[in-house]
Design an enzyme around this catalytic site. Structure first.
Site, PDB file in Angstrom:
ATOM      1  N   ALA A  58      48.160 -16.249  12.276  1.00 21.18           N
ATOM      2  CA  ALA A  58      47.413 -17.452  12.662  1.00 21.18           C
ATOM      3  C   ALA A  58      46.757 -18.039  11.416  1.00 21.18           C
ATOM      4  CB  ALA A  58      46.366 -17.136  13.723  1.00 21.18           C
ATOM      5  N   VAL A  84      46.535 -13.512   8.293  1.00 24.70           N
ATOM      6  CA  VAL A  84      45.911 -14.834   8.229  1.00 24.70           C
ATOM      7  C   VAL A  84      46.691 -15.734   7.281  1.00 24.70           C
ATOM      8  CG1 VAL A  84      43.814 -16.117   7.715  1.00 24.70           C
ATOM      9  CG2 VAL A  84      43.660 -13.830   8.721  1.00 24.70           C
ATOM     10  N   LYS A  85      47.089 -16.891   7.789  1.00 24.50           N
ATOM     11  CA  LYS A  85      47.834 -17.867   6.998  1.00 24.50           C
ATOM     12  C   LYS A  85      46.861 -18.789   6.264  1.00 24.50           C
ATOM     13  CE  LYS A  85      51.439 -19.745   8.922  1.00 24.50           C
ATOM     14  NZ  LYS A  85      52.289 -20.482   9.896  1.00 24.50           N
ATOM     15  N   ILE A  86      47.066 -18.886   4.960  1.00 27.57           N
ATOM     16  CA  ILE A  86      46.210 -19.712   4.118  1.00 27.57           C
ATOM     17  C   ILE A  86      47.079 -20.730   3.375  1.00 27.57           C
ATOM     18  CG2 ILE A  86      44.566 -19.741   2.213  1.00 27.57           C
ATOM     19  CD1 ILE A  86      43.443 -18.216   4.533  1.00 27.57           C
TER      20      ILE A  86
END
Length: 220
Positions: A58, A84-86
């Site tokens: 996400a 975690v997508k950055i």
């Protein structure tokens, strides 16, 4: 290799997880928004659909590094083990470095060049997601970008891996795998295209016709 589904449609994840050997599910803000559900409601349901061993991704929404880190911790607290997508901006790279120190696994997303992807990996991202079709749409070569990024990671950041995204056709996905890509995430329509092969149905119908003509049944 690892195969992911790029969706927030829980019912479709449950259906395709029975068929595909999927490693997990990737999402992004647009995908979550299209589901019309709160992210805090849909993420637990997606995790349940893929099981405890499935990997869920996400994305943060903040534009500054401190905000990204805060949201990443919130996601981690809600779904232990989430990746975690950055977005790989200058602030995103700073956030990836901070999250690496916090022990939060990240994916560098919105990657449009091999250099951008390498920077994300060197900053500490475990996964790097080049946008194959979007690179093509901007006049670039998405598959070549994947090839270059894969080679760079093997030489300079072997602990990171390419997770290619943004596909419009199964051919693009296969070309990525042939280029050495270790992981891909497929939107539902592309995953379904891989299953829908009219020639296969024709062959099966021929087998059934011949068997029934000889033995009066379509079963063994």
């Amino acid at each position: 290799m690892e195969l992911y589904l790029d969706t927030a449609n829980v019912a479709e994840v449950e259906r395709l997880a029975r068929i595909f050997p999927i490693a997990g599910v990737t999402t992004n803000p647009s995908i979550i928004a299209a589901s019309k559900e709160s992210i805090w409601e849909v993420l637990p349901r997606l995790q349940k659909a893929i099981g405890d061993e499935g990997i869920l991704f996400a994305q943060t929404m903040s534009r500054d590094a401190q905000g990204m880190v805060k949201e990443a911790k919130h996601l981690r607290d809600a779904i232990p083990g989430i990746v975690v997508k950055i977005p790989v901006t200058s602030e995103g790279l700073a956030a990836i470095k901070m999250l690496k120190k916090e022990g939060i696994t990240t994916l560098g997303t919105a990657v449009y060049s091999a250099a951008q992807g390498l920077l994300a990996a060197l900053a500490g991202a475990k996964y790097v997601a080049p946008y194959v079709n979007r690179v093509d749409a901007q006049g670039g070569d998405g598959i070549r970008t994947v090839q270059e990024l894969q080679a760079l990671l093997e030489m300079h950041a072997p602990e990171s891996m390419v997770l290619a995204a943004s596909f419009k056709t199964p051919r693009q996905a296969l070309d990525c795998l042939l280029a050495g890509c270790e992981s891909i995430t497929l939107p539902l329509d592309v995953a379904q295209q891989m299953l829908n092969t009219p020639a296969v149905e024709s062959a099966i119908e021929k087998f059934e016709h011949d068997w029934n003509a000889a033995f009066g049944t379509t079963h063994l």
